[in-house]
Design a protein around this motif. Structure first.
Motif, short mmCIF file in Angstrom:
data_model
loop_
_atom_site.label_atom_id
_atom_site.label_comp_id
_atom_site.label_asym_id
_atom_site.label_seq_id
_atom_site.Cartn_x
_atom_site.Cartn_y
_atom_site.Cartn_z
N ASN A 250 0.80 -1.22 0.00
CA ASN A 250 0.00 0.00 0.00
C ASN A 250 0.84 1.28 0.00
O ASN A 250 0.40 2.32 -0.48
CB ASN A 250 -0.91 -0.02 1.24
CG ASN A 250 -1.65 1.29 1.46
OD1 ASN A 250 -1.22 2.13 2.24
ND2 ASN A 250 -2.75 1.48 0.75
N HIS B 34 -8.82 7.42 -0.93
CA HIS B 34 -8.68 8.74 -0.31
C HIS B 34 -9.60 9.79 -0.93
O HIS B 34 -9.28 10.98 -0.95
CB HIS B 34 -7.21 9.19 -0.38
CG HIS B 34 -6.27 8.23 0.27
ND1 HIS B 34 -6.36 7.88 1.59
CD2 HIS B 34 -5.22 7.50 -0.23
CE1 HIS B 34 -5.42 6.99 1.88
NE2 HIS B 34 -4.71 6.74 0.79
N HIS C 17 -4.59 3.28 -5.71
CA HIS C 17 -5.70 3.35 -4.76
C HIS C 17 -6.09 4.77 -4.37
O HIS C 17 -7.12 4.98 -3.74
CB HIS C 17 -5.33 2.57 -3.48
CG HIS C 17 -4.41 3.34 -2.56
ND1 HIS C 17 -3.12 3.67 -2.90
CD2 HIS C 17 -4.60 3.85 -1.32
CE1 HIS C 17 -2.55 4.34 -1.89
NE2 HIS C 17 -3.43 4.47 -0.93
N ASP D 242 -6.21 4.07 4.71
CA ASP D 242 -5.38 2.94 4.25
C ASP D 242 -5.55 1.73 5.16
O ASP D 242 -5.73 0.61 4.69
CB ASP D 242 -3.90 3.35 4.23
CG ASP D 242 -3.60 4.32 3.10
OD1 ASP D 242 -4.09 4.10 1.98
OD2 ASP D 242 -2.89 5.31 3.33
FE FE Z 1 -3.04 5.51 0.86
#
Ligand code: FE
Ligand code: FES
Length: 432
Positions: free
Chosen positions: A209, A220, A215, A374
């Protein structure tokens, strides 16, 4: 059940010609995998211990776990750095219970054996019943970690006395650690305090990550909506300027970097709180001085670029807003612990330091804009692996076909494949 070695060999499917890269989900859930990781990865790779600035003075020490093992990182009276196992040679108690401090030695709290800052046993209460030969026996000193080495202020240990040199191990990551080490004219220092937190997920999910460009927009989304509402022009600047790419740096290390593309500029964040003319002027002045010291090109990379650097197996340097140095260790197959520090130029102004600490806290901090999002995703993945026997494979194929092209995109999964290829070759014994 197949023996671990059989299915492990087939746990990473790397089919470049078909554009496919897959990882079997058992690698995130099996206790046997973690036991083998301790032996083949954490006991053989160079692991981040700390930064030289944390033990700047003779006698200064920090105590922390590295790869699950309690260590003391210190500088002795003569100025030499050491890494000791924080376990008394008498009957095992942790000799040092403080997280950090300054001392000319250590006294074990259990029976009171005392050790000098260079690890030598200097005293045993009621010594008269010990055989005289035992005095001065080096097996009763604090035990040193087999290897300790520094690169540009970053100090690593290796539990394998036969390990290759740190620089060979770091391979292409040397270039990026050097960039991070050059931010300050008077050098860099770790700021007091650290962030510690844990998550109910496998440790490898955090490494995946930490430089995952794919992502950002979904995980986010709230953050980007907030920034856009507050300062749309800054976000537009981010979308348009410069370039971003990912690079495989060898030995499982990788970087996701931008040059000329960051809205936050460097060497501190421009986003939070609003930056203001005085801050911009100071930033420009820093870049001019840096250009005189390091050349225009390097100054541009440092001041107008950013990088998320992954050092195999468990160190991440997020040189983005603040510089966050974070390392993490498995506690169980479905649980990891993180410790993170802010790294900063020694000579920065009070204004810059304030901005940096806000950025350190407000973005990647455990309650910042990014990290709770996350962590939630990593825990969702771990929970999803309960379906493992029915849904067996993770797909990390994004960009496989462009992997050897001129500049793989930041949203590609190349950095994860670099990690997994190394992980696989160490776990199966193809490399060591
Ligand atoms: Fe992140
Ligand atoms: Fe340390 Fe006994 S365990 S003195």
């Amino acid at each position: 059940d197949q023996p671990a070695s059989d299915w492990l060999r087939d746990s990473v499917r790397d089919e470049k010609s078909r554009g496919v890269f897959r990882v079997h989900r058992r690698v995130f859930t099996e206790p046997g995998v973690l036991a083998l990781e301790r032996e083949r990865i954490f006991d053989r790779c160079w692991l981040y211990l700390g930064h030289v600035s944390e033990v700047a003075e003779p006698g200064s020490f920090v105590a922390r776990k590295v790869g699950g093992r309690p260590l003391i990182f210190n500088r002795d009276r003569s100025g030499a750095m050491h890494a000791f196992f924080n376990s008394c040679p008498h009957r095992g108690a942790m000799v040092c219970r403080e997280r950090q401090g300054r001392s000319n030695g250590f006294v074990c709290p259990y029976h009171g054996w005392s050790f000098a800052s260079d690890g030598r046993l200097t005293g045993q209460p009621l010594p008269e019943s010990y055989a005289p030969d035992l005095r001065g026996d080096p097996s009763l000193n604090l035990h040193e970690v087999p290897k300790l080495a520094e690169f540009r202020g970053f100090v690593f240990v290796n539990f394998d006395g036969a390990a290759d040199s740190l620089e060979n191990y770091l391979a292409g990551a040397c270039e990026y650690l050097e960039i991070v080490s050059q931010h300050g004219e008077a050098g860099m220092e770790i700021l007091p305090g650290s962030q510690s937190y844990g998550a109910r997920a496998n440790w490898k999910l955090l490494q995946e990550n930490s430089a995952d460009g794919y992502h950002a927009n979904t995980t986010h989304a709230t953050y980007f909506a907030y920034v856009k509402a507050r300062d749309g022009a800054v976000l537009n600047n981010y979308v348009r300027g410069g370039f971003g790419r990912v690079r495989d740096l060898g030995n499982g290390h990788a970087v996701s970097e931008s040059v000329g593309a960051t809205p936050w500029g460097r060497p501190v964040a421009r986003w939070i709180p609003p930056w203001g003319e005085a801050g911009k002027a100071e930033c420009d002045a820093i870049q001019r001085r840096m250009a005189a010291r390091l050349g225009e090109e390097r100054a541009e990379i440092i001041c107008k670029g950013d990088r998320n650097l992954l050092i195999f197996p468990n160190l991440v340097v997020n040189d983005i807003m603040a510089v966050t140095v974070r390392t993490f260790s498995p506690v169980a197959p479905d649980r990891f612990e993180v410790e993170a520090w802010a790294l900063a130029p020694k000579d920065e102004s009070a204004f810059m330091r304030d901005m940096r600490l806000r950025s350190f806290l407000e973005f990647l901090g455990p309650a910042g804009f990014a990290t709770p999002d996350d962590v939630e995703m990593l825990e969702l993945c771990q929970q999803g692996y309960a379906a493992c026997s029915a849904v067996e494979w993770n797909d990390l194929s994004r960009g496989v076909l462009d992997e050897d092209g001129p500049a793989p995109a930041k949203q590609d999964e190349l950095q994860m494949r670099a990690f997994w290829r190394r992980w696989h070759s160490l776990m199966t014994g193809a490399a060591r």
